[in-house]
Design a protein around this motif. Sequence first.
Motif, PDB file in Angstrom:
ATOM      1  N   ALA A  62       0.829  -1.218   0.000  1.00 29.45           N
ATOM      2  CA  ALA A  62       0.000   0.000   0.000  1.00 29.45           C
ATOM      3  C   ALA A  62       0.854   1.255   0.000  1.00 29.45           C
ATOM      4  O   ALA A  62       0.563   2.216  -0.718  1.00 29.45           O
ATOM      5  CB  ALA A  62      -0.937  -0.016   1.209  1.00 29.45           C
ATOM      6  N   GLU A  63       1.901   1.275   0.800  1.00 28.45           N
ATOM      7  CA  GLU A  63       2.758   2.452   0.878  1.00 28.45           C
ATOM      8  C   GLU A  63       3.800   2.404  -0.234  1.00 28.45           C
ATOM      9  O   GLU A  63       4.537   1.436  -0.365  1.00 28.45           O
ATOM     10  CB  GLU A  63       3.441   2.524   2.250  1.00 28.45           C
ATOM     11  CG  GLU A  63       2.470   2.750   3.394  1.00 28.45           C
ATOM     12  CD  GLU A  63       3.174   2.946   4.722  1.00 28.45           C
ATOM     13  OE1 GLU A  63       4.413   3.122   4.714  1.00 28.45           O
ATOM     14  OE2 GLU A  63       2.497   2.917   5.749  1.00 28.45           O
ATOM     15  N   THR A  67      -5.945  -8.979  -2.688  1.00 31.13           N
ATOM     16  CA  THR A  67      -6.134  -7.719  -3.394  1.00 31.13           C
ATOM     17  C   THR A  67      -5.344  -7.709  -4.696  1.00 31.13           C
ATOM     18  O   THR A  67      -4.148  -7.977  -4.713  1.00 31.13           O
ATOM     19  CB  THR A  67      -5.646  -6.556  -2.509  1.00 31.13           C
ATOM     20  OG1 THR A  67      -6.280  -6.628  -1.244  1.00 31.13           O
ATOM     21  CG2 THR A  67      -5.938  -5.214  -3.153  1.00 31.13           C
ATOM     22  N   ARG A  72      -7.692  -1.781  -3.777  1.00 30.82           N
ATOM     23  CA  ARG A  72      -6.516  -1.216  -3.110  1.00 30.82           C
ATOM     24  C   ARG A  72      -6.917  -0.184  -2.055  1.00 30.82           C
ATOM     25  O   ARG A  72      -6.293  -0.100  -0.988  1.00 30.82           O
ATOM     26  CB  ARG A  72      -5.590  -0.592  -4.155  1.00 30.82           C
ATOM     27  CG  ARG A  72      -4.270  -0.100  -3.615  1.00 30.82           C
ATOM     28  CD  ARG A  72      -3.232  -0.078  -4.710  1.00 30.82           C
ATOM     29  NE  ARG A  72      -2.846  -1.436  -5.055  1.00 30.82           N
ATOM     30  CZ  ARG A  72      -1.761  -2.033  -4.568  1.00 30.82           C
ATOM     31  NH1 ARG A  72      -0.958  -1.403  -3.738  1.00 30.82           N
ATOM     32  NH2 ARG A  72      -1.467  -3.262  -4.911  1.00 30.82           N
ATOM     33  N   GLU A 105      -5.784  -0.498   1.815  1.00 30.08           N
ATOM     34  CA  GLU A 105      -5.050   0.554   2.516  1.00 30.08           C
ATOM     35  C   GLU A 105      -5.734   0.934   3.824  1.00 30.08           C
ATOM     36  O   GLU A 105      -5.068   1.277   4.801  1.00 30.08           O
ATOM     37  CB  GLU A 105      -4.906   1.772   1.600  1.00 30.08           C
ATOM     38  CG  GLU A 105      -3.957   1.519   0.428  1.00 30.08           C
ATOM     39  CD  GLU A 105      -3.945   2.649  -0.579  1.00 30.08           C
ATOM     40  OE1 GLU A 105      -4.709   3.623  -0.383  1.00 30.08           O
ATOM     41  OE2 GLU A 105      -3.179   2.572  -1.560  1.00 30.08           O
ATOM     42  N   GLN A 146     -13.099   3.452   0.523  1.00 30.46           N
ATOM     43  CA  GLN A 146     -12.388   3.735   1.767  1.00 30.46           C
ATOM     44  C   GLN A 146     -13.334   3.633   2.970  1.00 30.46           C
ATOM     45  O   GLN A 146     -12.956   3.104   4.022  1.00 30.46           O
ATOM     46  CB  GLN A 146     -11.762   5.122   1.702  1.00 30.46           C
ATOM     47  CG  GLN A 146     -10.585   5.200   0.740  1.00 30.46           C
ATOM     48  CD  GLN A 146      -9.976   6.585   0.670  1.00 30.46           C
ATOM     49  OE1 GLN A 146     -10.596   7.574   1.061  1.00 30.46           O
ATOM     50  NE2 GLN A 146      -8.756   6.670   0.182  1.00 30.46           N
TER      51      GLN A 146
END
Length: 295
Positions: A82-83, A185, A220, A224, A269
Amino acid sequence: MHLKIGTRRSMLARAQAEKVAGLLQNEGITTEPVFISTAGDEQTGVPLHEIGGQGVFVRALDDALKRGEIDLAVHSMKDIPAERPAGIVTSAILKRDSPADYVVTEKDRDAIRVIGTSSTRRTAQLQRHWSGISIRPLRGNVDTRLGKLRAGEYDAIVLAEAGLQRLSLTLPGFRLEPTVHVPSTNQGTIAVVSRDEPTVTRALECIDDQVTRTDTMIERAVMEKIGGGCYTPLGIYCKNRYLIAEVLSLEGDRIFRLERTISDPEEAQKFGDEVRESGRDLIDEAYERLGLSHD
């Protein structure tokens, strides 16, 4: 235009890089491969969570991009954490191949007792949906895994069906339905990353699939928000904006699952926040039992 494509040396990584090279060639862009070894390739006898988790197949290529040794890198998108480093972007996402897991075996399902996988997600899901089996660790490239299966170390092994398709491998066994055994994912998706330089990013736009980009970026966004990386048994799958996410205990005996049609990454999100809050105990438990720190 001529571009250097960074890739790992495994047969699957090469096949993925060659697919990207072929698509670019159709657009008049020439390429050359640059082979780079990663920590995940060098330490095949160690579970991923012990050598840095999801990003172990990506960091060395990110570093090569930042040093200017390559112009782009090709990854299985599910391997990208994710980062991401500043200045590194996902410039293209290819049309998705099969998102499903595939059980490679020559035995009848009822005769299977020992299955090879080192994925916490696959382990939990298999134990949840399949009684009377034992899961044993299995890492290495596709050839290594198949060799261990043929040597009789396992009755069956689990691989991503997309990888078999890309290698043109037809193997005995059966597909696991992705709405039941919810994949990782972005599983089944090839991503092309590059420096955030307009000359390169514009050149890669021609191979970007917008439908796949929408679904995988929704996945994604959820990942996250949830966190967990490869440590928590976590499946996230979106098809045509219909999203499924599940968090399992390490043994697969407990689960939180949520399904919903999602309009955009912002809504995804919020969906991820719901999954994280409702699955928090399972996520924290996995980190604790694996001896990992978790904020």
